[in-house]
Structure formats: C-alpha cells, structure tokens
Design an enzyme around this catalytic site. Sequence first.
Site, short mmCIF file in Angstrom:
data_model
loop_
_atom_site.label_atom_id
_atom_site.label_comp_id
_atom_site.label_asym_id
_atom_site.label_seq_id
_atom_site.Cartn_x
_atom_site.Cartn_y
_atom_site.Cartn_z
N ASN A 55 1.49 9.18 -5.99
CA ASN A 55 1.37 8.32 -4.87
C ASN A 55 2.06 8.82 -3.67
OD1 ASN A 55 1.27 6.19 -2.89
ND2 ASN A 55 2.18 4.71 -4.33
N ARG A 93 -3.32 8.60 -5.82
CA ARG A 93 -3.83 7.45 -5.35
C ARG A 93 -4.31 7.73 -3.74
NH1 ARG A 93 -0.01 3.03 -2.72
NH2 ARG A 93 -1.45 1.39 -2.13
N HIS A 98 -4.90 -2.55 -2.77
CA HIS A 98 -4.25 -2.90 -4.00
C HIS A 98 -5.36 -3.20 -5.35
CE1 HIS A 98 -1.07 -5.10 -1.67
NE2 HIS A 98 -0.45 -3.87 -1.71
N ARG A 115 4.14 -7.41 8.33
CA ARG A 115 2.93 -7.54 8.87
C ARG A 115 2.46 -8.79 8.94
NH1 ARG A 115 0.34 -3.86 4.09
NH2 ARG A 115 1.78 -2.27 4.18
N GLY A 150 6.55 -6.97 -6.45
CA GLY A 150 8.02 -7.27 -6.31
C GLY A 150 8.47 -8.92 -6.21
N GLU A 161 0.09 0.33 -11.52
CA GLU A 161 -0.62 0.85 -10.83
C GLU A 161 -0.99 2.40 -11.50
OE1 GLU A 161 0.97 -1.09 -7.22
OE2 GLU A 161 -0.95 -0.87 -6.49
#
Length: 400
Positions: free
Chosen positions: A11, A92, A181, A240, A330, A385
């Site tokens: 990643n 990724r 995601h 965000r 998380g 992931e």
Amino acid sequence: MKNKSIYIAVNAGSSSLKFKLYSMPEEQLIASGMADRIGQSLGEFSLKFNDEKYALELPIPNHDLAVELLLKSLIEKGVLPSFDVIAGVGHRIVQGGKYFSGSVLIDEQVVERIESLIPLAPLHNRPNLQGYFAFKKVLQTIPHVAVFDTAFHQTMEPQDYLYPIPYQWSTQYDLRRYGFHGTSHQYLVQELAKLTSLSPKKVITCHIGSGASLAAIHNSKVVATSMGLTPLGGIMMGTRTGDIDPSILHFAALKLNESHETIYSMLNKQSGLLGVSGMTSDSRDLEVAHLAGNERAILANQLFVRRIADFIGQYYVRLHQANALVFTAGIGENSGFYRQLILDEVKDALGIDYDVELNLKTRGKVVKLSTPSSKVEVWVIPTNEEIMIIRDTYRLAQKP
Ligand code: ADP
C-alpha cells in the site's frame, strides 16, 4: 520456506509504503512493516517478523529507495532466504474508475489506464503507481497485480452512481460515484458469510476509521456506498466533510478570499471531526474530551454519529430491510463508545437489541453484539485489506 510461496501486499501512499508478506496458500503472515516519511529529511523504516521488531531512522528520499531498503532488510534479517521465494506482489490502487471491476495482472495497458485515472485521484493513484514501479524494477519477472479500492462497488446501478449534474459531465469526464474501501467491504461480507447463515443476505457494512465509508450489500453485491467521486464524499470523517452542500465551496472561497483549491484542501484536511471540534481528528482524544464535558467535542461527535445513522437508515430502506450491520476499521473495531452512540440512534427504527456491556469491552476481534431477539444482527469484524490483496494476487499469479 517453499520456493515461490511468498506474496507481498503493498500500500504505497505519497510519503509512506506499507507492506505485508504472506506465505500462500496457507495465508500465514510472515512479516509486515512500513517505510514512513518518504521524501522528508528523516524517514522511518520498520519491519516486524517472528515477534521481533526492527526499526530504523534514516533519510528515505523516494519510493525506489524504500523498496530497496525493504527487500535488503528481508534478506539481511533472515526473513527470506532469497528473492526467489517471492511469487507475486499485489498493489493497492485506489482509483480503478469505470475500467476495473476486479483485480488484474499489471501490464503496460493497465499502467496506462491507471495513469489516465490520476486526475480523478491525484493523491492516491500517482503514489500507488510509484510503489508498483519501484517493486517492478527489482522484481521484474514475477506477476504484479493491481487490486482496486473501487472494484467491488462497480455493481451499483446508474441511479446509485450517477449525480444529478449535467449528463455530459458524467459521460465525458466520468464524474460519478465510484466508492472506496471496496476490499474492506468485500472482506466483511465474505467473513460474515462464514459466521452466520443469514438469507437473503442484506448487509450494511460500516468501515469507520479516519477515512470512513458505508456500503449497502445485497447477496454480496454492492448496491450503494457512501464515498463518491473521491473519498471526500459520504459520512463525516476525521478531517473530511463527507457530503455537504456544494455551494459551501463557492461561498467559503468568497468569504475567505481563497482559491477553490485552498478551500477544497480544507474540506479534505481541516474539516470533519477536526474541523467541528477545533481540537483533533483522533476519536480517542474526542472520546476523552466528550466524557469530560467538552462542548465542541460533544458537538463533533453528535454530528459524526448522526451522519452515520442517517446513512444506515438510508441503506436500510435501500435494501428494503437489513439482516446484519457490521462495524470495522480503527473506530468501528475498537471503540465501544462510538458504536454505542451509533447503535442507540438506529436501534429503535431497525429493531436492534444488543449487549451494551459486551459492546463496551469489544476491541479488535470478531464479536456478535446483538442478542437473539434482535431483528438485525450486529457484528464487529476486524478488517484485513491486505489478505484480500494477497488472495487476488495468489489467484491471478496461478493463471497460466
Ligand atoms: P485510516 O486507515 O483511515 O487512516 P484507521 O482505520 O486507522 O484510519 O482509524 C483511525 C481512527 O481509529 C482514529 O480516529 C483513531 O482514534 C481510531 N482508533 C484506532 N485505534 C483505536 C483504538 N485502539 N481504540 C479506539 N480508537 C481507535
């Protein structure tokens, strides 16, 4: 260690490169680590294997050197006997646009496609590709696979992925909802299928970390997801905004006398939990401040939770009910505090009954929080992931 049994999930971000090594097909984690603060005056490199942790501070000027450092230390520390055991590398890639509905072996054409998508995700696709180029330089002959964050969401119908903007913007510039995601949402439904025999499967998955998105999934296919053209859309996040009235961009630019680029960056980096609380984007600190009675922390959390609850309600209707609600990432995996706030907003409407004590003590492991009388099962499932990247890389690397 068997010849050609090691797969690496990568990643690569703009200043970091995270990796995990698995031995396949047994899916055994061999090592993990990251190169961080790439391009800054002092970088960090860490490698974990066999319960040992090796960390180093040194300048890491670019991704090529991060990969060299990683591969060199795998041999030096005896994690791998040689590079010959490496069978494939999975990368990724955040934005696959409309082109990729699944993972693919990377060739020149795939690289061109990913490059063409850079304008839709400049902060992600460019460093994702830098990671690929760096590994490809050293590991030239083995398969490299691209695993897209957007691919799992490609099953959405036009009514779910189109925006009500002039139609040509959608067709000419591909301005539409993609969702992100995807590997995490897909992992959750696959794991849930092993844990329960719900039928028909209508699942609302909640990936709630500092970036956060929800998905409505029917029989393992995404029908709706909260992130949009970019990961800025959907529910409120750490920094965000999530969905807001687009006029805010226009008026904030006028009021602050700033360019729309500056405002756009503030919507990405200075909004969300951070923006509303004026303190931090970290949910752990906001939980402490909330419990201590800090008004802005309470307000930030209330906005956050309300937006998540609104999407859960929307997806419940979109799916014409739901069999399961799954929390991950998380906050979703670790914070009983936030899960309780969210569940308490939706439980009456959805007929949810859950074990409050069990919820508060559940951290980072698979647990069913709902009681047998609950109309919707509620689960915590830690996401993985990297294993999704590894599985796809393994599968595609087997093909002749
Ligand atoms: P991302 O991958 O999008 O950077 P993560 O999934 O790592 O985000 O989530 C980061 C968020 O999760 C932060 O708000 C952090 O406070 C919260 N978090 C991480 N670990 C824990 C924990 N052990 N307990 C409570 N909250 C946690």
